[in-house]
Write a protein that holds these residues in place. Structure first.
Motif, PDB file in Angstrom:
ATOM      1  N   VAL A  70      28.759  15.152  97.121  1.00 26.12           N
ATOM      2  CA  VAL A  70      28.715  14.182  98.420  1.00 26.12           C
ATOM      3  C   VAL A  70      28.817  15.562  99.219  1.00 26.12           C
ATOM      4  O   VAL A  70      28.660  15.370 100.122  1.00 26.12           O
ATOM      5  CB  VAL A  70      29.946  14.001  97.971  1.00 26.12           C
ATOM      6  N   ALA A  71      29.554  16.598  99.383  1.00 24.82           N
ATOM      7  CA  ALA A  71      29.956  17.309 100.542  1.00 24.82           C
ATOM      8  C   ALA A  71      28.340  18.274 101.097  1.00 24.82           C
ATOM      9  O   ALA A  71      27.770  18.137 101.849  1.00 24.82           O
ATOM     10  CB  ALA A  71      30.874  18.559  99.848  1.00 24.82           C
ATOM     11  N   PHE A  72      27.786  18.297  99.884  1.00 25.19           N
ATOM     12  CA  PHE A  72      26.257  18.788 100.027  1.00 25.19           C
ATOM     13  C   PHE A  72      25.619  18.252 100.473  1.00 25.19           C
ATOM     14  O   PHE A  72      24.668  18.615 101.343  1.00 25.19           O
ATOM     15  CB  PHE A  72      25.339  19.379  98.933  1.00 25.19           C
ATOM     16  N   VAL A  73      24.920  16.794 100.113  1.00 21.12           N
ATOM     17  CA  VAL A  73      24.695  16.046 100.764  1.00 21.12           C
ATOM     18  C   VAL A  73      25.103  15.583 102.461  1.00 21.12           C
ATOM     19  O   VAL A  73      24.272  15.451 103.680  1.00 21.12           O
ATOM     20  CB  VAL A  73      24.452  14.404 100.323  1.00 21.12           C
ATOM     21  N   SER A  74      26.466  15.591 102.937  1.00 22.62           N
ATOM     22  CA  SER A  74      26.824  15.131 103.911  1.00 22.62           C
ATOM     23  C   SER A  74      26.495  16.930 104.343  1.00 22.62           C
ATOM     24  O   SER A  74      25.558  16.913 106.236  1.00 22.62           O
ATOM     25  CB  SER A  74      28.149  15.352 103.356  1.00 22.62           C
ATOM     26  N   GLY A 100      25.629  25.617  92.552  1.00 23.13           N
ATOM     27  CA  GLY A 100      26.629  25.167  92.228  1.00 23.13           C
ATOM     28  C   GLY A 100      27.560  24.355  90.499  1.00 23.13           C
ATOM     29  O   GLY A 100      28.316  24.711  90.604  1.00 23.13           O
ATOM     30  N   LEU A 101      25.906  24.036  89.826  1.00 20.80           N
ATOM     31  CA  LEU A 101      26.545  24.105  88.556  1.00 20.80           C
ATOM     32  C   LEU A 101      27.205  25.089  87.852  1.00 20.80           C
ATOM     33  O   LEU A 101      27.885  24.642  86.912  1.00 20.80           O
ATOM     34  CB  LEU A 101      25.586  22.737  88.101  1.00 20.80           C
ATOM     35  N   LEU A 102      26.333  26.069  87.894  1.00 25.21           N
ATOM     36  CA  LEU A 102      26.900  27.255  87.189  1.00 25.21           C
ATOM     37  C   LEU A 102      28.663  27.537  87.409  1.00 25.21           C
ATOM     38  O   LEU A 102      29.295  27.607  86.828  1.00 25.21           O
ATOM     39  CB  LEU A 102      26.335  28.789  87.749  1.00 25.21           C
ATOM     40  N   LEU A 216      38.761  22.015 101.900  1.00 26.64           N
ATOM     41  CA  LEU A 216      37.431  22.489 103.077  1.00 26.64           C
ATOM     42  C   LEU A 216      36.790  21.501 102.124  1.00 26.64           C
ATOM     43  O   LEU A 216      35.385  20.845 103.254  1.00 26.64           O
ATOM     44  CB  LEU A 216      36.966  23.950 102.066  1.00 26.64           C
ATOM     45  N   LEU A 217      36.201  21.032 100.765  1.00 27.99           N
ATOM     46  CA  LEU A 217      35.088  20.159 100.573  1.00 27.99           C
ATOM     47  C   LEU A 217      35.306  18.758 100.898  1.00 27.99           C
ATOM     48  O   LEU A 217      33.889  17.665 101.624  1.00 27.99           O
ATOM     49  CB  LEU A 217      34.633  19.901  99.218  1.00 27.99           C
ATOM     50  N   LEU A 218      36.532  18.635 101.107  1.00 27.60           N
ATOM     51  CA  LEU A 218      36.797  16.809 101.873  1.00 27.60           C
ATOM     52  C   LEU A 218      37.036  16.745 103.476  1.00 27.60           C
ATOM     53  O   LEU A 218      36.080  15.682 104.193  1.00 27.60           O
ATOM     54  CB  LEU A 218      38.378  16.424 101.069  1.00 27.60           C
ATOM     55  N   VAL A 219      37.161  18.275 103.786  1.00 27.22           N
ATOM     56  CA  VAL A 219      37.040  18.532 105.499  1.00 27.22           C
ATOM     57  C   VAL A 219      35.827  19.064 106.021  1.00 27.22           C
ATOM     58  O   VAL A 219      35.289  17.842 106.755  1.00 27.22           O
ATOM     59  CB  VAL A 219      37.746  19.608 105.695  1.00 27.22           C
ATOM     60  N   THR A 220      34.612  18.635 105.320  1.00 30.83           N
ATOM     61  CA  THR A 220      33.016  19.178 105.320  1.00 30.83           C
ATOM     62  C   THR A 220      32.892  17.612 104.557  1.00 30.83           C
ATOM     63  O   THR A 220      31.957  17.523 105.898  1.00 30.83           O
ATOM     64  CB  THR A 220      32.547  20.405 104.424  1.00 30.83           C
ATOM     65  N   VAL A 221      32.795  17.077 104.075  1.00 33.76           N
ATOM     66  CA  VAL A 221      33.037  15.671 104.301  1.00 33.76           C
ATOM     67  C   VAL A 221      33.419  15.126 105.529  1.00 33.76           C
ATOM     68  O   VAL A 221      32.362  14.319 106.217  1.00 33.76           O
ATOM     69  CB  VAL A 221      33.002  14.618 102.994  1.00 33.76           C
ATOM     70  N   LEU A 222      34.424  14.629 105.669  1.00 32.11           N
ATOM     71  CA  LEU A 222      34.845  14.107 107.220  1.00 32.11           C
ATOM     72  C   LEU A 222      33.840  14.822 108.046  1.00 32.11           C
ATOM     73  O   LEU A 222      33.860  13.431 108.761  1.00 32.11           O
ATOM     74  CB  LEU A 222      36.622  14.039 106.961  1.00 32.11           C
ATOM     75  N   VAL A 223      34.152  15.705 108.814  1.00 33.57           N
ATOM     76  CA  VAL A 223      33.645  16.560 109.797  1.00 33.57           C
ATOM     77  C   VAL A 223      32.030  15.959 110.315  1.00 33.57           C
ATOM     78  O   VAL A 223      31.570  15.684 110.590  1.00 33.57           O
ATOM     79  CB  VAL A 223      33.895  17.571 109.484  1.00 33.57           C
ATOM     80  N   THR A 224      31.223  16.013 108.844  1.00 29.60           N
ATOM     81  CA  THR A 224      29.424  16.070 108.889  1.00 29.60           C
ATOM     82  C   THR A 224      30.024  14.270 109.417  1.00 29.60           C
ATOM     83  O   THR A 224      28.549  14.167 110.082  1.00 29.60           O
ATOM     84  CB  THR A 224      29.235  16.188 107.982  1.00 29.60           C
TER      85      THR A 224
END
Length: 254
Positions: A70-74, A100-102, A216-224
C-alpha cells in the motif's frame, strides 16, 4: 501504467492469499485441538510447536507485505499525479517489489533462527515439562505456582539461558525434572501472533526500530494520499476556471 497496476494487484492478491491460508490453518488447528481434549492442558504445547511458528510467519509476511505494498502504491500514484514527465519502468516496480518481499520474509524468519543471542531476544517463554515428577510440586499446586514465577523471573534476568538451565538441573539428582520447552516469538497467544510490545531489555532496540518502520510506512501513505487529494482539488479548480474563461469568451464573441 496498466502493467504496473497488474503488478501491484498480483502483490495484493499474494499477500491476501497468505492471510487466507493463515486463517484456514488456525481454524483447522483449533478444530484438531478441540477434539484432542482440554485446550488448557495443550495450550503451551501448541504455542511451542513448529506449526504455531509457521503460522506466525504466514501472518507476519501477509500483514507487513500488505502495508508495504500500500505504501509503495501510494508513492507511485503520487509521482504520477504530481509529475507530468515521470516515467516509471515496470522492471523498477518488479525489482522493488522483489526486494520488499525478501526483506519481509527475512524479517519474519529472523526470530526463528537457531542462534542463542537471537532466541534470547525473541523468546516468549520457557516452561518446565516434568515438574510433576517431583512430589513437592505435584502434590502442592502452590509450590508449582511459586517455582514457575521464580524461575520465569530468573530467565528474564539471566543473559545465558542455557547456563541457567544447567544450574537448575544441577540442583537435583533428577535433572530431567527441569527439562524445558521454549515458546518462540510467535507463540505469545494461541493465534500465533507476536507480541511486539513485550517488556524485555534486549528487545527494546528491535521494538524501537519496528515501531519507527511502521510509523514511516503509515505516514508515507497518509502524506502521499493527502497530496493526491490536494492535487486533485487544484486540478478541478483549474479546469473550472478554464471552462468559465471559455464561456466568457464565447459570450463576448456572440
Amino acid at each position: 501504467t496498466g502493467r504496473i497496476d497488474r503488478t501491484f494487484r498480483l502483490q495484493i492478491f499474494f499477500y491476501d492469499l497468505l492471510m487466507g491460508l493463515y486463517l484456514c490453518c488456525i481454524v483447522i488447528a483449533a478444530t484438531v485441538l478441540r477434539f484432542k481434549g482440554d485446550y488448557c492442558l495443550l495450550e503451551r504445547k501448541w504455542r511451542a510447536s513448529i506449526f504455531c511458528s509457521i503460522f506466525g510467519v504466514l501472518f507476519s509476511v501477509s500483514s507487513h507485505g500488505s502495508l508495504l505494498t500500500v505504501a509503495f502504491v501510494s508513492v507511485i500514484r503520487w509521482l504520477n499525479c504530481t509529475s507530468m514527465v515521470c516515467d516509471i519502468k515496470t522492471r523498477w516496480i518488479v525489482l522493488g517489489s522483489a526486494l520488499g518481499l525478501l526483506l519481509n520474509v527475512a524479517h519474519a524468519i529472523l526470530p526463528l533462527l537457531p542462534i542463542s543471542d537471537v532466541q534470547d531476544i525473541f523468546r516468549t517463554e520457557i516452561f518446565f515439562t516434568n515438574l510433576d515428577e517431583n512430589p513437592f510440586f505435584s502434590k502442592n499446586p502452590i509450590n508449582m505456582s511459586r517455582i514457575t514465577r521464580m524461575y520465569h523471573g530468573a530467565f528474564a534476568m539471566e543473559s545465558n539461558t542455557n547456563t541457567m538451565l544447567e544450574k537448575l538441573q544441577n540442583t537435583t539428582s533428577k535433572g530431567s525434572m527441569f527439562d524445558s520447552e521454549e515458546i518462540g516469538y510467535y507463540g505469545n497467544t494461541g493465534l500465533c501472533v507476536q507480541n511486539i510490545f513485550k517488556h524485555q531489555e534486549s528487545y527494546r532496540i528491535y521494538k524501537l526500530l519496528y515501531c519507527i518502520t511502521l510509523a514511516l510506512l503509515l505516514v508515507t501513505v497518509l502524506v502521499t494520499y493527502t497530496n493526491i487529494l490536494l492535487e486533485d482539488r487544484k486540478s478541478k479548480v483549474r479546469v473550472a476556471a478554464l471552462l468559465q474563461a471559455q464561456l466568457a469568451q464565447g459570450g463576448q464573441g456572440a
